[in-house]
Design a protein around this motif. Structure first.
Motif, PDB file in Angstrom:
ATOM      1  N   ARG A  11       0.944  -1.311   0.080  1.00  0.00           N
ATOM      2  CA  ARG A  11       0.058   0.092  -0.024  1.00  0.00           C
ATOM      3  C   ARG A  11       0.884   1.213   0.108  1.00  0.00           C
ATOM      4  N   PHE A  12       2.140   1.149   0.507  1.00  0.00           N
ATOM      5  CA  PHE A  12       2.821   2.474   0.641  1.00  0.00           C
ATOM      6  C   PHE A  12       3.792   2.678  -0.687  1.00  0.00           C
ATOM      7  N   VAL A  13       3.851   1.722  -1.684  1.00  0.00           N
ATOM      8  CA  VAL A  13       4.259   1.922  -2.978  1.00  0.00           C
ATOM      9  C   VAL A  13       3.309   2.547  -3.983  1.00  0.00           C
ATOM     10  N   PRO A  14       3.893   3.587  -4.516  1.00  0.00           N
ATOM     11  CA  PRO A  14       3.006   4.434  -5.273  1.00  0.00           C
ATOM     12  C   PRO A  14       2.528   3.631  -6.436  1.00  0.00           C
ATOM     13  N   VAL A  15       1.404   4.122  -6.974  1.00  0.00           N
ATOM     14  CA  VAL A  15       0.915   3.141  -8.202  1.00  0.00           C
ATOM     15  C   VAL A  15       1.714   3.480  -9.524  1.00  0.00           C
ATOM     16  N   SER A  16       2.172   4.630  -9.558  1.00  0.00           N
ATOM     17  CA  SER A  16       3.196   4.844 -10.758  1.00  0.00           C
ATOM     18  C   SER A  16       4.592   4.029 -10.761  1.00  0.00           C
ATOM     19  N   VAL A  17       5.053   3.915  -9.618  1.00  0.00           N
ATOM     20  CA  VAL A  17       5.828   2.838  -9.285  1.00  0.00           C
ATOM     21  C   VAL A  17       5.877   1.630  -9.937  1.00  0.00           C
ATOM     22  N   VAL A  18       4.583   0.873  -9.398  1.00  0.00           N
ATOM     23  CA  VAL A  18       4.280  -0.353  -9.817  1.00  0.00           C
ATOM     24  C   VAL A  18       4.212  -0.389 -11.236  1.00  0.00           C
ATOM     25  N   ILE A  19       3.317   0.655 -12.074  1.00  0.00           N
ATOM     26  CA  ILE A  19       3.118   0.652 -13.366  1.00  0.00           C
ATOM     27  C   ILE A  19       4.478   0.657 -14.341  1.00  0.00           C
ATOM     28  N   GLY A  20       5.252   1.504 -13.677  1.00  0.00           N
ATOM     29  CA  GLY A  20       6.510   1.692 -14.501  1.00  0.00           C
ATOM     30  C   GLY A  20       7.326   0.558 -14.283  1.00  0.00           C
ATOM     31  N   PHE A  21       7.441  -0.159 -13.311  1.00  0.00           N
ATOM     32  CA  PHE A  21       8.128  -1.493 -13.019  1.00  0.00           C
ATOM     33  C   PHE A  21       7.818  -2.523 -13.830  1.00  0.00           C
ATOM     34  N   THR A  22       6.340  -2.550 -14.194  1.00  0.00           N
ATOM     35  CA  THR A  22       5.408  -3.813 -14.848  1.00  0.00           C
ATOM     36  C   THR A  22       5.767  -3.415 -16.096  1.00  0.00           C
ATOM     37  N   ASN A  23       5.701  -2.191 -16.738  1.00  0.00           N
ATOM     38  CA  ASN A  23       6.035  -1.846 -18.106  1.00  0.00           C
ATOM     39  C   ASN A  23       7.377  -1.986 -18.582  1.00  0.00           C
ATOM     40  N   GLY A  24       8.562  -1.953 -17.639  1.00  0.00           N
ATOM     41  CA  GLY A  24       9.896  -2.103 -17.901  1.00  0.00           C
ATOM     42  C   GLY A  24      10.179  -3.531 -18.066  1.00  0.00           C
ATOM     43  N   ILE A  25       9.548  -4.429 -17.093  1.00  0.00           N
ATOM     44  CA  ILE A  25       9.781  -5.701 -17.301  1.00  0.00           C
ATOM     45  C   ILE A  25       9.223  -6.327 -18.615  1.00  0.00           C
ATOM     46  N   ALA A  26       7.900  -5.767 -18.987  1.00  0.00           N
ATOM     47  CA  ALA A  26       7.246  -6.216 -20.165  1.00  0.00           C
ATOM     48  C   ALA A  26       8.107  -6.067 -21.590  1.00  0.00           C
ATOM     49  N   VAL A  27       8.699  -4.801 -21.458  1.00  0.00           N
ATOM     50  CA  VAL A  27       9.821  -4.159 -22.563  1.00  0.00           C
ATOM     51  C   VAL A  27      10.774  -5.356 -22.613  1.00  0.00           C
TER      52      VAL A  27
END
Length: 125
Positions: A11-27
């Motif tokens: 809950r303390f991790v911002p959503v933008s960080v989670v989205i950025g991490f997920t997109n980076g892994i996808a790339v």
């Protein structure tokens, strides 16, 4: 971590960080699959982004057209398979109009597109 109930820390991790991490892994995953999709003659793919881009770029002269065709068919199949079984598709309407042998075809409508792509493209390869 689940046993200690540390999942609440997410809950303390911002959503933008989670989205950025997920997109980076996808790339990175997509780039690492280019070697097989293009049939490149590369002995070992590096793990970092710029290394992958450099390796793929330097091996573009070894593209295998059969691998490209199989990868293209797979991608097209992933998009076509679910549309074949949509309730408003012409294929499904013709199938519903038939009287015999329809149950086997209906059973195949439940198969996920990635499974169909894996089996059919493996047979083609």
């Amino acid at each position: 971590m689940g046993w200690l109930r540390l999942g609440v820390l997410v809950r303390f991790v911002p959503v933008s960080v989670v989205i950025g991490f997920t997109n980076g892994i996808a790339v990175l995953i997509a780039l690492s699959q280019l070697r097989d999709a293009l049939g490149l003659q590369v002995s070992k793919m590096p793990a970092d982004f710029f290394g992958i881009v450099h390796t793929v770029g330097s091996a573009l002269d070894t593209i295998n057209p059969y691998s490209v065709a199989l990868a293209g068919l797979c991608i097209v199949g992933l998009f076509i398979w679910p549309r074949l079984w949509a309730s408003d598709s012409a294929f499904r309407q013709r199938l519903d109009a038939l009287q015999g042998g329809v149950t086997a075809l209906r059973a195949t409508s439940r198969l996920p597109a990635p499974v169909v792509a894996l089996v059919t493209r493996s047979l083609l390869a």
